[in-house]
Every structure is written in structure tokens, then in C-alpha cells.
Design a protein around this motif. Structure first.
Motif, PDB file in Angstrom:
ATOM      1  N   HIS A  23     -36.321 -14.307  -3.476  1.00 54.16           N
ATOM      2  CA  HIS A  23     -36.631 -14.036  -2.082  1.00 54.16           C
ATOM      3  C   HIS A  23     -35.516 -14.543  -1.159  1.00 54.16           C
ATOM      4  N   VAL A  24     -35.431 -13.953   0.026  1.00 57.81           N
ATOM      5  CA  VAL A  24     -34.508 -14.405   1.066  1.00 57.81           C
ATOM      6  C   VAL A  24     -35.345 -14.899   2.237  1.00 57.81           C
ATOM      7  N   VAL A  25     -35.140 -16.157   2.639  1.00 54.98           N
ATOM      8  CA  VAL A  25     -35.940 -16.767   3.695  1.00 54.98           C
ATOM      9  C   VAL A  25     -35.042 -17.105   4.884  1.00 54.98           C
ATOM     10  N   SER A  26     -35.650 -17.242   6.057  1.00 54.85           N
ATOM     11  CA  SER A  26     -34.922 -17.609   7.277  1.00 54.85           C
ATOM     12  C   SER A  26     -35.152 -19.087   7.573  1.00 54.85           C
ATOM     13  N   ARG A  27     -34.081 -19.766   7.952  1.00 56.62           N
ATOM     14  CA  ARG A  27     -34.171 -21.194   8.235  1.00 56.62           C
ATOM     15  C   ARG A  27     -33.348 -21.537   9.482  1.00 56.62           C
ATOM     16  N   ARG A  28     -33.912 -22.367  10.367  1.00 56.93           N
ATOM     17  CA  ARG A  28     -33.170 -22.906  11.504  1.00 56.93           C
ATOM     18  C   ARG A  28     -32.875 -24.371  11.194  1.00 56.93           C
ATOM     19  N   LEU A  29     -31.583 -24.731  11.190  1.00 61.44           N
ATOM     20  CA  LEU A  29     -31.178 -26.028  10.678  1.00 61.44           C
ATOM     21  C   LEU A  29     -30.358 -26.826  11.681  1.00 61.44           C
ATOM     22  N   ASP A  30     -30.471 -28.152  11.553  1.00 60.16           N
ATOM     23  CA  ASP A  30     -29.593 -29.089  12.251  1.00 60.16           C
ATOM     24  C   ASP A  30     -28.640 -29.647  11.188  1.00 60.16           C
ATOM     25  N   PRO A  31     -27.405 -29.170  11.118  1.00 59.36           N
ATOM     26  CA  PRO A  31     -26.482 -29.596  10.057  1.00 59.36           C
ATOM     27  C   PRO A  31     -26.147 -31.081  10.137  1.00 59.36           C
ATOM     28  N   LEU A  32     -26.107 -31.718   8.974  1.00 59.68           N
ATOM     29  CA  LEU A  32     -25.766 -33.136   8.890  1.00 59.68           C
ATOM     30  C   LEU A  32     -24.406 -33.363   8.235  1.00 59.68           C
ATOM     31  N   GLY A  33     -24.050 -32.512   7.277  1.00 58.51           N
ATOM     32  CA  GLY A  33     -22.775 -32.704   6.593  1.00 58.51           C
ATOM     33  C   GLY A  33     -22.599 -31.706   5.467  1.00 58.51           C
ATOM     34  N   LEU A  34     -21.342 -31.538   5.055  1.00 57.44           N
ATOM     35  CA  LEU A  34     -20.995 -30.669   3.935  1.00 57.44           C
ATOM     36  C   LEU A  34     -20.428 -31.522   2.810  1.00 57.44           C
ATOM     37  N   VAL A  35     -20.794 -31.186   1.572  1.00 57.15           N
ATOM     38  CA  VAL A  35     -20.336 -31.927   0.398  1.00 57.15           C
ATOM     39  C   VAL A  35     -19.787 -30.934  -0.620  1.00 57.15           C
ATOM     40  N   LEU A  36     -18.621 -31.238  -1.176  1.00 61.87           N
ATOM     41  CA  LEU A  36     -18.040 -30.445  -2.256  1.00 61.87           C
ATOM     42  C   LEU A  36     -18.238 -31.213  -3.552  1.00 61.87           C
ATOM     43  N   LYS A  37     -19.059 -30.682  -4.442  1.00 58.83           N
ATOM     44  CA  LYS A  37     -19.398 -31.358  -5.688  1.00 58.83           C
ATOM     45  C   LYS A  37     -18.994 -30.462  -6.857  1.00 58.83           C
ATOM     46  N   ALA A  38     -17.959 -30.886  -7.595  1.00 59.71           N
ATOM     47  CA  ALA A  38     -17.507 -30.146  -8.776  1.00 59.71           C
ATOM     48  C   ALA A  38     -17.281 -28.672  -8.471  1.00 59.71           C
ATOM     49  N   GLY A  39     -16.644 -28.390  -7.314  1.00 60.57           N
ATOM     50  CA  GLY A  39     -16.328 -27.016  -6.961  1.00 60.57           C
ATOM     51  C   GLY A  39     -17.445 -26.262  -6.276  1.00 60.57           C
ATOM     52  N   VAL A  40     -18.582 -26.907  -6.037  1.00 61.19           N
ATOM     53  CA  VAL A  40     -19.729 -26.257  -5.401  1.00 61.19           C
ATOM     54  C   VAL A  40     -19.993 -26.928  -4.054  1.00 61.19           C
ATOM     55  N   TRP A  41     -20.139 -26.113  -3.007  1.00 62.03           N
ATOM     56  CA  TRP A  41     -20.395 -26.628  -1.653  1.00 62.03           C
ATOM     57  C   TRP A  41     -21.896 -26.742  -1.398  1.00 62.03           C
ATOM     58  N   TYR A  42     -22.298 -27.880  -0.822  1.00 61.27           N
ATOM     59  CA  TYR A  42     -23.685 -28.104  -0.437  1.00 61.27           C
ATOM     60  C   TYR A  42     -23.738 -28.510   1.039  1.00 61.27           C
ATOM     61  N   LEU A  43     -24.766 -28.033   1.720  1.00 58.14           N
ATOM     62  CA  LEU A  43     -25.011 -28.397   3.116  1.00 58.14           C
ATOM     63  C   LEU A  43     -26.230 -29.304   3.183  1.00 58.14           C
ATOM     64  N   LEU A  44     -26.066 -30.483   3.748  1.00 55.30           N
ATOM     65  CA  LEU A  44     -27.197 -31.348   4.073  1.00 55.30           C
ATOM     66  C   LEU A  44     -27.582 -31.061   5.511  1.00 55.30           C
TER      67      LEU A  44
END
Length: 289
Positions: free
Chosen positions: A141-162
Motif C-alpha cells: 500500500h501507499v499511505v500519506s504522511r505529514r511529517l516534522d523532519p528530525l534528521g537524515l541517517v546514511l546506514k550502509a548505503g541506505v538513507w533513513y529519515l527520522l
């Protein structure tokens, strides 16, 4: 000063002076060329360098390793040019040598590269302190989210958004973002938020949640060191050891790659599965030759 005067003072050719003047202008230094008998090169009146002449965006880029992915590639190149130009000859040689000898490659081997077309937009919104609307793939499924970004992390070549969603901290894999839009209103984030500490807590919780299994296996002595947290039960040319894996599936694929060099003794389920896979392989190649 004229090109001739500069070339004599700097002990270089006039062609080098002309080339360097163009490079300085491209890097943002307000150097201009004046034609005529009393012409030459000059700096705009009142110009003063700020340490090395770096502007804010360029300074940011210097401290971000994967600058190109975040949309800061041009700023990083300009910042490096200005920084190198400001260094004494000895330090410039050291910087050049370091660039030749050390390279950061965040990509992992043997897996498809994450596609992150919306990373630059998310990074920009994060830096400006803005909220973002994303459409995010969760399973089928594809869901909609409204977010307050806290930070970006690059882990072993994969980007994650907190980010915060409705005040609750969440983690989103950036490659699963289908679309992203920066909003006009400011993000609501804690003033004392520590990205490194938050990611550390998340990582530890994730690792604890993974169901680890112990596998008793007999392998050649020179292979024991490659098994995670291996504990030797019986010494010999082919020691019997207990090794840890992140689930039976991980153990199956890892030990299957050893072929006849590894004999699984326990658990029985894993031993039977590897034996079945080996038998299927033998049957597949039985008619060859």
C-alpha cells in the motif's frame, strides 16, 4: 596589477595568471579584469574574505560526506576549490595526497542500489526546518504522511529519515518515498533533540528485536574466525563450533555458500533444509557429462 606584474611576482606564466583569475571569479571571488593602458586585475573595492571565502551552503557541504546525493555537489566542489586556494603549499600537498589515498564509498556490494529521487527535497526541508508531506510505500500500500523532519541517517548505503508524526518519533526508509512536498509552515521539533543518540537507541532496539539462532556447525579451522561470535566446542582440523545468525533464513544462505566445507549439526531443521538444497543441486547437474 597587470598580468605581467602578477606573473613576475608569482613566478608563473601570464597564461597561468589569466587561467587562475578565471578560476577565482568562478569560485565567487570578485576579481575583475580592466582593459586599457592602466588596466589589469583588481578586486572589487571593499572586498574582504571570510576566513577562506566560504559561504554558508559551501561550509555545510564540507561536513556532509555524500554531498552529491543531498543536492550539494556543486557547493562542495566550490568549497574545496576555495579551501585549497587558501592553504599554504605544504598543507595543499597534504590535502591533495589525502584525496588521492582515501575515498568514501557508501554503496554495499551485491545488492540493488537504493533509488532516492526525493532525498534532496527532504534534505532541503530538513535544513530549512519545514514540514513535509510524503506518500510512502508500506508493503503493498501507499499511505500519506505529514511529517516534522528530525534528521537524515546514511546506514550502509541506505538513507533513513527520522521524523515526528503526530508527535511520535518514526523512521522512514527514503527509497520508499513515492513523492514528497515541502510545506510552508515550520516543523515542530524538540529543541534538545540529539540525532546520533536517537539513531543509536533505534539501532539497539532493532538489533534486540531480531530473532537470533544458535547453529552448531563443523568447519575448517581457518573458517572459524568468519563466523559471528563463534564458540569452539571441540578442537581439531575441523572444529565444532556454535555460531550466531540472525534467524534460520540468514543461517541457511550463509552456510549453504560454504558447500561441503561446512556441516550443520544443529538445529535439525536447518541441517535438513541444507541437505535438501544440496540434493536438488546434485539432481540438477546429474545429466551433465
Amino acid at each position: 596589477m597587470t598580468a605581467g606584474e602578477l606573473s613576475e611576482r608569482l613566478e608563473v606564466s601570464e597564461r597561468t595568471v589569466q587561467r587562475d583569475a578565471l578560476a577565482l571569479a568562478a569560485a565567487g571571488i570578485p576579481i575583475v579584469s580592466v582593459r586599457g593602458p592602466s588596466g589589469g586585475y583588481r578586486l572589487e573595492r571593499g572586498y574582504r574574505t571570510k576566513l577562506t571565502g566560504l559561504d554558508a551552503v559551501e561550509a555545510e557541504a564540507l561536513f556532509v560526506g555524500p554531498a552529491a546525493e543531498l543536492g550539494l555537489g556543486r557547493e562542495l566542489a566550490a568549497a574545496r576549490l576555495k579551501l585549497l586556494a587558501s592553504l599554504p603549499a605544504e598543507l595543499r600537498e597534504r590535502a591533495d595526497r589525502a584525496a588521492r589515498l582515501f575515498h568514501l564509498d557508501t554503496r554495499g556490494w551485491f545488492r540493488e542500489q537504493d533509488r532516492v529521487p526525493h532525498l534532496s527535497l527532504i534534505a532541503g526541508a530538513l535544513w530549512r526546518g519545514s514540514r513535509v508531506d510524503i506518500r510512502y510505500r508500506e508493503g503493498a500500500h501507499v499511505v500519506s504522511r505529514r511529517l516534522d523532519p528530525l534528521g537524515l541517517v546514511l546506514k550502509a548505503g541506505v538513507w533513513y529519515l527520522l521524523a515526528l508524526r503526530r508527535g511520535e518519533e518514526r523512521v522512514y526508509r527514503v527509497s520508499r518515498v513515492v513523492s514528497a512536498k515541502e510545506r510552508a509552515e515550520a516543523a515542530v521539533t524538540p529543541t534538545d533533540f540529539d540525532l546520533a543518540a536517537a539513531w543509536g537507541r533505534r539501532s539497539e532496539a532493532f538489533e534486540r528485536s531480531m530473532k537470533q539462532v544458535e547453529v552448531t556447525v563443523r568447519v575448517p579451522r581457518n573458517q572459524v574466525r568468519y563466523l559471528r561470535a563463534a564458540r569452539v566446542l571441540e578442537e581439531g582440523r575441523r572444529p565444532t563450533v556454535v555460531a550466531h545468525f540472525e534467524g534460520l533464513e540468514h543461517a541457511f544462505h550463509s552456510l549453504l555458500a560454504y558447500g561441503a566445507q561446512a556441516e550443520v549439526l544443529a538445529p535439525a531443521e536447518l541441517r535438513e533444509r541444507i541437505a535438501a538444497a544440496a540434493a536438488e543441486t546434485v539432481a540438477l547437474y546429474a545429466n551433465i557429462g
